[in-house]
Design a protein around this motif. Structure first.
Motif, mmCIF file in Angstrom:
data_model
loop_
_atom_site.group_PDB
_atom_site.id
_atom_site.type_symbol
_atom_site.label_atom_id
_atom_site.label_comp_id
_atom_site.label_asym_id
_atom_site.label_seq_id
_atom_site.Cartn_x
_atom_site.Cartn_y
_atom_site.Cartn_z
ATOM 1 N N UNK A 1 -114.782 -62.731 -136.675
ATOM 2 C CA UNK A 1 -114.110 -61.512 -137.127
ATOM 3 C C UNK A 1 -114.812 -60.280 -136.578
ATOM 4 N N UNK A 2 -116.147 -60.289 -136.679
ATOM 5 C CA UNK A 2 -116.902 -59.127 -136.194
ATOM 6 C C UNK A 2 -116.762 -58.976 -134.685
ATOM 7 N N UNK A 3 -116.712 -60.103 -133.996
ATOM 8 C CA UNK A 3 -116.562 -60.028 -132.543
ATOM 9 C C UNK A 3 -115.250 -59.325 -132.187
ATOM 10 N N UNK A 4 -114.200 -59.729 -132.880
ATOM 11 C CA UNK A 4 -112.894 -59.137 -132.581
ATOM 12 C C UNK A 4 -112.857 -57.655 -132.983
ATOM 13 N N UNK A 5 -113.384 -57.363 -134.171
ATOM 14 C CA UNK A 5 -113.261 -55.998 -134.702
ATOM 15 C C UNK A 5 -114.204 -55.004 -134.044
ATOM 16 N N UNK A 6 -115.378 -55.492 -133.646
ATOM 17 C CA UNK A 6 -116.382 -54.540 -133.168
ATOM 18 C C UNK A 6 -116.687 -54.648 -131.686
ATOM 19 N N UNK A 7 -116.801 -55.900 -131.170
ATOM 20 C CA UNK A 7 -117.468 -56.075 -129.890
ATOM 21 C C UNK A 7 -116.556 -56.303 -128.697
ATOM 22 N N UNK B 1 -115.345 -51.091 -129.961
ATOM 23 C CA UNK B 1 -115.774 -50.801 -128.598
ATOM 24 C C UNK B 1 -114.632 -50.201 -127.783
ATOM 25 N N UNK B 2 -113.445 -50.728 -128.002
ATOM 26 C CA UNK B 2 -112.292 -50.202 -127.284
ATOM 27 C C UNK B 2 -112.088 -48.715 -127.604
ATOM 28 N N UNK B 3 -112.212 -48.358 -128.896
ATOM 29 C CA UNK B 3 -112.061 -46.954 -129.289
ATOM 30 C C UNK B 3 -113.088 -46.092 -128.581
ATOM 31 N N UNK C 1 -124.115 -54.919 -125.970
ATOM 32 C CA UNK C 1 -125.234 -55.858 -125.836
ATOM 33 C C UNK C 1 -125.473 -56.701 -127.087
ATOM 34 N N UNK C 2 -124.710 -56.442 -128.130
ATOM 35 C CA UNK C 2 -124.946 -57.206 -129.358
ATOM 36 C C UNK C 2 -124.103 -58.483 -129.350
#
Lengths: 856, 292
Positions: A744-750, A759-761, A797-798
């Motif tokens: 979930x975090x990968x999709x929402x943040x990274x 990241x897209x924003x 990088x996370x």
């Protein structure tokens, strides 16, 4: 169709020009709603009594309208009133402005009389203006009472230190009415800021739409030429400039006539500015724009001139622009209308106009003034037809007969302060009110433009049934006014004079930094409303579900949401921790939902956010298209509904209200997608929107995903979070095999490719920032770019597993990550504010040097 | 008589000023009674824009702008002014009564009278309060000449009002000054103007300088001279005649005119708009030296 004219043959009667608009032979041809009006008794009515011997102008209209039933007319009236309301800023103080479905018809002969009269009058006023701010011969010879003029606060001494050219009239208006004997007389001149042109334009646009056929049939004189002349005349002032900048100066959205200013700005394509957007530097007027200071060449002012320069003039106003007069004196800026013209409407001049015309033009006024009497003269007259006016107070007017005691007291006390005038007996015209025609007294406001080629009169007028006042804005009833021409003369293909006009489209639009800032906030509110509505929808969905199937997972998801909303961690102001909440008070999910929906006390509630959104939209009104403004009207309507929400509202109604709100927001987004020229600063709206979304995603993750629970519970919370970000389906598809907080975090943040990820924003913001004018040396990154770069880098990088790691039930890495991102986002906003929007600095008046004591 | 005048105004700010725009009326006029031979304005920090124009009342106005950051602003004007011996000594001979003058101004028929008639109207700082007309009429008896009536008014203000530097500020209303009978030169001038205007006599406000002489045997202190204010009355055929109610004298050899107007707000020596700055402290020093 034939009419019998009920003309009284007695030439001595003042009523000799009266005729009766009256269909004798074929009464049945007139629709009932019209014949009812015509057969009613009238004092003196435009249609019934003043339509002349051959009322072909009204015929032309009624030939078209006779097939309409009264329901048809009412239908038009409703359509018109809806069109009128579109995109208007509503002022609580001002009354509604009603636009009548029947246009007013002027005959060719009446109109040519008015045109001649207005031209003559404008020339006269121009001569007077030149004299009272120049030679002052009229004062020396006693034609104008010097004392009365000196006492008038609109007589501005500053005018004497300005070049003569600066004082010529430009765009003026005059209010006319028709007397019972049929002649036109003057009520008031408007030489300073003639109101109503925008309203007239708007009503014409609507009339052409609703009454297209009638319009064509009546061969109505067009106003387009006049408007071109208006723009040409303005361009004339900036003829020798490569990149002329013309602005419309308004007081701001608190001005009751702001709608009109915004409308004119859109119509003519001139930038709408407020005083604070302008600054005078080294004798030149500059606009504080995103690109820095830009020189202004022409200012169309819609502000009074008494206090337009807060440095030079004694009358102080917050809306003054310090140094403006010096810029005018230096010839660096043209201000229209010119200074000092307000004095022309003062009684000192008005009462003498009939005589002044004889003196200066050697001819009587075609449009005469009503009779004026000084206090001495009036003593011998019958007061029945008189009213008392004041030399000092332009608003003062009382009926001499009705309040004769008061009048006597006043004129005994200060005979010099007052004068009498004949009461204006206004003619009436038919207005469509509640399904029938009603006679209402009318005034015609005619507009004139003075250029070096002479005076041009707008071939239409604002026909209205109630005196406008500058304080209350445009209110009352108005009609579009049609000047009837005969077909053949109109179509003659008279060669249009070729005009040399600059290709203005080559020039970039300029917006003030104030507007830029409003665009940024507008974007933020837009996104904030949308996400708050989504959160609330999901939340309502979850707690109703939990009420039916109350298993531990569902209950826990709901309580976490309650907590996160209550502590304002996932709604504005996106608190970073929940320490502020008073745990002892237990709030039910529904109460929570209601608060978030319609509680004004709750900072991030939907009602508050939508109100911010609407306010910001007023500030950028002139940049929005007609359709976009209609969407904002819908949102305004929804705010009104939210205000009426009580605790008894059903969940179902709440849901459907939310659906409508999000529908409006999406429609609005759609309406602006393809018409956002970045040169106008629209990219700032996008930056605002992306910024708000970044903060939102970050806050959701920080508030709901940092604690570790049982897997089922965790996935339940994750599902809700993903739903709020409309990412649930994508997540399920992409991670078919295994889903966890980490995925979930990968999709929402990274994920840099996923359009709803953090990241897209950030990438988008970085990209959009290229439109910002650079304020740094080449090779050096500015502070706001650094903040974005830092956030982007840490997202890039996370690893998801790193964020998912937990220690004693807490995901410390995620907490830290979110915290750092938040700091960087806040920094970005601060820098943006400081570097690009710092127009807010206000001026202080320097203490005047005191005259020190002299030694005695 | 020729004087050299140095008028220095200093503003100290607690915070940086980023931009200021000003208008100064610090250049003495050349008029019937005096010639301004030269006048120089020095501004620190350097003004990046400086222009002059003549206002409605024929005063010299300096417009300037400073866009460098500063905490201290100093404006120093140095002028050389020659006072001419005017016909003031003979004015007693002019026996025009004040009522005649009043009637002439009520229907001005020359440019001069027209411009003068401006000054019979009350202004923002000289409202005609109750009692003022009655006060004026004690001096302005029906048959009195304008000059003797004005002298009488000046003398009465001098005796009735107490000079009290701490009492008033620029925003003290005239009614308070009248009720307490206290104030400074500016208040006395405003009060006199209100008296004159209440009965239709034209009076204008004069800002300027007055030379001060040290007590006998002492050296004159630098900066001890002062800006001053008095009033002026229009006498047809003669022009404007000055009266100094603070000192009960007809200004002749020690008064230098800076600017004239309807009241103080027309002649404010230095006014402006500043951005930033915080609190400010003002210091004014005037030196007036006889050159010959």
């Amino acid at each position: 169709m034939s009419y019998i004219n009920d003309t009284i043959s007695n030439d001595y009667s003042p009523w000799s020009t009266r005729s009766l608009y009256h269909n004798n032979n074929a009464m049945s041809e007139l629709p009932e709603w019209l014949s009812l009006y015509i057969n009613k008794p009238h004092i003196h009515d435009e249609l019934v009594n003043h339509s002349g011997l051959e009322p072909i102008h009204w015929d032309a209209l009624f030939n078209r309208l006779e097939s309409l039933s009264s329901e048809d007319v009412s239908g038009r009236a409703i359509e018109i009133s809806q069109l009128m309301q579109n995109g208007n800023v509503k002022h609580e103080s001002s009354k509604e402005c009603n636009f009548d479905p029947l246009p007013f018809m002027f005959s060719k002969s009446d109109w040519s009389l008015i045109v001649e009269g207005v031209k003559q009058r404008t020339q006269l006023l121009n001569q007077i203006q030149a004299d009272i701010y120049g030679e002052q011969k009229l004062l020396i010879d006693g034609h104008i009472n010097a004392r009365k003029l000196y006492e008038n606060s609109n007589y501005l001494r500053e005018g004497f230190s300005l070049p003569n050219d600066e004082l010529k009239l430009f765009f003026t208006a005059v209010d006319l009415y028709r007397t019972p004997s049929g002649e036109f007389k003057v009520l008031t001149d408007h030489c300073q800021c003639p109101l109503g042109l925008g309203l007239l334009l708007k009503s014409r646009i609507i009339a052409r739409r609703v009454m297209a056929e009638e319009f064509a049939d009546c061969s109505v004189l067009q106003i387009k030429e006049f408007l071109s002349s208006f723009q040409d005349a303005i361009n004339e002032y900036s003829r020798y400039m490569d990149d002329p900048r013309v602005v419309i100066l308004t007081q701001g959205i608190e001005d009751p006539n702001y709608n009109e200013h915004a409308f004119l700005s859109t119509y003519f394509g001139y930038t709408l500015v407020q005083s604070a957007d302008l600054t005078v530097r080294e004798g030149e007027v500059c606009l504080k724009s995103l690109q820095g200071l830009g020189k202004i060449n022409v200012i169309l002012r819609w502000l009074p001139d008494r206090n337009i320069d807060s440095l030079e003039q004694i009358d102080y106003s917050l809306h003054g622009i310090p140094g403006l007069l010096q810029a005018v004196r230096e010839g660096n800026v043209k201000v229209l209308n010119p200074f000092g013209s307000g004095a022309l409407s003062s009684p000192a001049i008005k009462c003498q106009l009939n005589k002044l015309s004889e003196l200066l033009l050697q001819e009587p006024l075609l449009l005469s003034e009503p009779n004026y009497y000084d206090v001495e003269q009036a003593k011998t007259l019958d007061w029945k037809s008189l009213e008392l006016l004041s030399h000092q107070d332009p608003q003062f007017k009382i009926d001499a007969a009705a309040q004769s005691e008061k009048v006597k007291d006043l004129i005994n006390e200060q005979p010099d302060n007052y004068y009498f005038q004949d009461k204006a007996e206004l003619s009436t015209a038919p207005f469509w009110i509640k399904g029938k025609l009603v006679a209402k007294p009318v005034i015609f406001r005619c507009y004139a433009l003075t250029t070096e080629h002479g005076v041009e009169v707008l071939p239409s007028a604002l026909c209205f049934s109630q005196q406008f006042s500058n304080d209350a804005g445009m209110a009352g009833w108005i009609k579009d006014t049609w000047i009837h021409t005969e077909k053949d003369t109109d179509i003659s293909n008279a060669a249009f004079p070729t005009r040399l006009r600059m290709d203005v489209s080559l020039l970039e639009g300029v917006i003030s930094s104030r507007t830029a800032e409003h665009l940024f906030w507008f974007g933020r509110y837009l996104e904030r409303s949308e996400s708050t509505v989504r959160i609330l929808r999901i939340f309502i969905d979850k707690y109703t579900e939990a009420a039916i199937y109350s298993d531990p997972v569902r209950t826990s998801v709901v309580s976490r949401f309650v907590e996160a909303i209550r502590s304002q961690r996932i709604v504005y102001p996106y608190a970073e921790n929940s320490a502020i909440v008073n745990e002892s008070v237990d709030v039910s999910p529904k109460e929570m939902a209601l608060q978030l929906l319609a509680d004004k006390q709750c900072a991030g509630s939907i009602i508050n956010t939508l109100e911010y959104l609407c306010n910001a939209s007023k500030q950028i009104q002139e940049l929005l298209s007609h359709d976009s403004r209609r969407m904002m009207d819908d949102i305004n309507g929804q705010i009104q509904q939210l205000k009426n929400v009580t605790g008894f509202i059903s969940t179902r109604n709440m849901q459907s209200l939310l659906d409508r709100i999000i529908g409006s927001i999406m429609a609005f987004n759609g309406s602006i997608t393809d018409c956002m020229p970045n040169s106008n600063g629209w990219f700032l709206l996008e930056i605002g929107r992306r910024m708000e979304r970044s903060i939102q995603i970050n806050a959701l993750s920080a508030a709901l995903l940092t604690q570790e629970y049982e897997e089922a519970e965790e996935l339940g919370v994750l599902e809700a979070v993903l739903s709020c970000q409309i990412s649930l389906v994508t997540h399920k598809r992409r991670y078919r095999m295994h889903q966890s907080i980490g995925t979930g975090l990968e999709l929402l943040l990274l994920d840099a490719e996923y359009p709803r990820s953090l990241l897209f924003q950030l990438e988008q913001i970085d990209d959009l920032c290229r439109h910002l004018p650079t304020k740094r040396r080449p090779g050096v990154i500015s502070a706001h770019e650094k903040a974005i770069l830092l956030s982007k880098t840490s997202c890039s990088i996370t690893e998801k597993d790193y964020l998912q790691q937990s220690d004693e039930g807490q995901r410390q890495n995620l907490i830290e990550f979110c915290h750092n991102i938040r700091i960087n986002l806040d920094t970005f906003c601060d820098v943006l504010l400081l570097q690009y929007f710092s127009h807010t600095q206000t001026a202080h008046k320097l203490n005047w040097t005191n005259i020190e004591q002299a030694q005695s | 008589m020729k004087y050299k005048i140095k008028h220095s105004t200093t503003y100290q700010y607690s915070d940086f000023v980023t931009l200021c725009q000003n208008q100064a009326r610090l250049t003495p006029k050349t008029s019937r009674g005096q010639i301004c031979h030269n006048s120089r304005i020095e501004i620190v920090p350097h003004a990046n824009y400086l222009q002059q124009f003549t206002d409605y009342f024929n005063n010299n106005v300096t417009v300037f702008e400073i866009s460098t950051q500063y905490k201290t602003l100093n404006v120093t004007v140095t002028s050389e002014v020659e006072l001419l011996v005017t016909a003031n000594n003979d004015i007693d001979n002019l026996d025009m009564s004040w009522t005649e003058v009043r009637d002439l101004l009520a229907a001005p028929n020359t440019k001069e009278l027209l411009r003068t008639s401006e000054f019979i109207l009350p202004s923002t700082l000289t409202p005609i309060e109750t009692g003022i007309k009655e006060y004026a009429l004690v001096s302005f008896k029906p048959e009195e000449t304008l000059i003797s009536a004005c002298k009488g008014l000046m003398a009465r203000i001098f005796h009735d009002f107490k000079y009290d530097p701490g009492f008033s500020t620029i925003s003290t209303p005239l009614s308070v000054v009248f009720a307490q009978k206290r104030g400074v030169c500016q208040d006395f001038a405003h009060f006199a103007l209100a008296c004159l205007r209440s009965i239709g006599v034209a009076g204008r406000y004069v800002s300027g300088y007055i030379e001060t002489l040290p007590p006998e045997g002492e050296e004159k202190l630098e900066g001890a001279d002062a800006t001053h204010a008095w009033f002026s009355v229009f006498l047809p055929g003669c022009g404007w005649v000055d009266f100094d109610p603070t000192n009960n004298v007809l200004p002749s050899e020690q008064h230098i005119t800076l600017a004239v107007g309807r009241d103080f707000s027309d002649v404010s020596p230095l006014k402006g708009v500043v951005f930033g700055g915080g609190n400010s402290l003002l210091d004014v020093a005037v030196d007036m030296v006889r050159l010959e």
